[in-house]
Design a protein around this motif. Structure first.
Motif, PDB file in Angstrom:
ATOM      1  N   GLU A  80      20.986 112.596 -62.551  1.00 21.74           N
ATOM      2  CA  GLU A  80      19.907 113.348 -62.015  1.00 21.74           C
ATOM      3  C   GLU A  80      19.518 112.717 -60.603  1.00 21.74           C
ATOM      4  N   SER A 146      14.297 123.547 -53.953  1.00 20.49           N
ATOM      5  CA  SER A 146      15.254 123.477 -55.209  1.00 20.49           C
ATOM      6  C   SER A 146      16.227 122.401 -55.232  1.00 20.49           C
ATOM      7  N   ASP A 149      15.893 117.293 -59.580  1.00 22.29           N
ATOM      8  CA  ASP A 149      15.763 117.758 -61.119  1.00 22.29           C
ATOM      9  C   ASP A 149      14.530 117.262 -61.778  1.00 22.29           C
ATOM     10  N   ARG A 171       6.482 122.771 -56.775  1.00 23.66           N
ATOM     11  CA  ARG A 171       7.197 123.663 -57.569  1.00 23.66           C
ATOM     12  C   ARG A 171       8.293 124.145 -56.452  1.00 23.66           C
ATOM     13  N   ARG A 175      14.327 122.135 -58.924  1.00 22.69           N
ATOM     14  CA  ARG A 175      15.149 123.130 -59.202  1.00 22.69           C
ATOM     15  C   ARG A 175      14.719 123.953 -60.563  1.00 22.69           C
ATOM     16  N   LEU A 176      15.392 125.260 -60.655  1.00 24.25           N
ATOM     17  CA  LEU A 176      15.244 125.759 -62.005  1.00 24.25           C
ATOM     18  C   LEU A 176      15.380 125.241 -63.173  1.00 24.25           C
ATOM     19  N   GLY A 177      14.475 125.092 -64.087  1.00 25.81           N
ATOM     20  CA  GLY A 177      14.521 124.092 -65.163  1.00 25.81           C
ATOM     21  C   GLY A 177      14.138 122.670 -64.994  1.00 25.81           C
ATOM     22  N   GLY A 178      13.703 122.207 -63.800  1.00 21.20           N
ATOM     23  CA  GLY A 178      13.419 120.862 -63.587  1.00 21.20           C
ATOM     24  C   GLY A 178      12.232 120.510 -64.248  1.00 21.20           C
ATOM     25  N   ARG A 179      12.072 119.160 -64.320  1.00 21.34           N
ATOM     26  CA  ARG A 179      11.085 118.585 -65.103  1.00 21.34           C
ATOM     27  C   ARG A 179       9.887 117.877 -64.128  1.00 21.34           C
TER      28      ARG A 179
END
Length: 204
Positions: A80, A146, A149, A171, A175-179
């Motif tokens: 990651e 983006s 991760d 934000r 990335r999309l689905g990141g934490r």
């Protein structure tokens, strides 16, 4: 409820005072501060693994001044890309770097030069080549959209006066689905104007 910095408070002065405090934490971690520091505190109060902390240089862990353990929120896994906002001397950053392995990428940002130097030096001392540390703050992250991760941060965003900008940046780079694995101070009551204008309270 939003706890905001007074609009006429000089945020450059605030940043300067915050940097001065944490420069002292880096150079004199056993000095007189009103917040806890060090590896024993991290292990005994925040649930860090003492063996993992012992594997890091003392120059790194002695200046640890977090208030929680973002690593307990979810596992950080091999490969990651991790961003540590306000990485300080590098404790959380280097723990993440060990977990992601050589195929991962650990990025630290901090606005305090002495802390950045500690983080970089500790990464070199531990042989971690997947770490980079930048001069920046949470409101202007030096990363592409983006690209990350996982974002970790530990007791730092409460020090940022423009929190809306900081979360917009978070934000943007996730990335999309990141934490977002965030440990910080949360208030359940509105602070008075006199408290919000007290730079010493903001700085520590």
């Amino acid at each position: 409820m939003a706890i905001a910095c007074p609009v006429d408070l000089d945020t450059q002065v605030l940043r300067s005072e915050v940097s001065k405090v944490y420069s002292r934490v880096a150079t004199d971690p056993d000095g007189d501060f009103h917040f806890h520091r060090g590896p024993a505190y991290a292990a005994d109060f925040l649930g860090y693994d003492p063996a993992e902390l012992a594997a890091l240089p003392r120059e790194c862990t002695a200046s640890f001044a977090g208030i929680a353990n973002p690593h307990m929120i979810a596992p950080i896994v091999r490969g990651e890309t991790v961003l540590d906002i306000g990485c300080g001397a590098g404790t959380d950053l280097l723990l993440a770097a060990r977990r992601i392995g050589p195929t991962g990428h650990a990025i630290g940002i901090d606005m305090t030069e002495t802390m950045r130097d500690r983080a970089r030096g500790s990464a070199i001392a531990t042989g971690l080549t997947n770490v980079e540390v930048h001069c920046a703050d949470a409101t202007s992250l030096p990363l592409p959209d983006s690209s990350v991760d996982v974002i970790i941060s530990n007791g730092v965003l409460n020090l940022v006066p423009e929190k809306d900008k900081a979360f917009t940046e978070i934000r943007r780079v996730l990335r999309l689905g990141g934490r977002l694995q965030l440990g910080d101070i949360v208030l359940d009551a509105e602070l008075g104007e006199d408290v919000r204008r007290n730079i010493d309270l903001w700085a520590g």
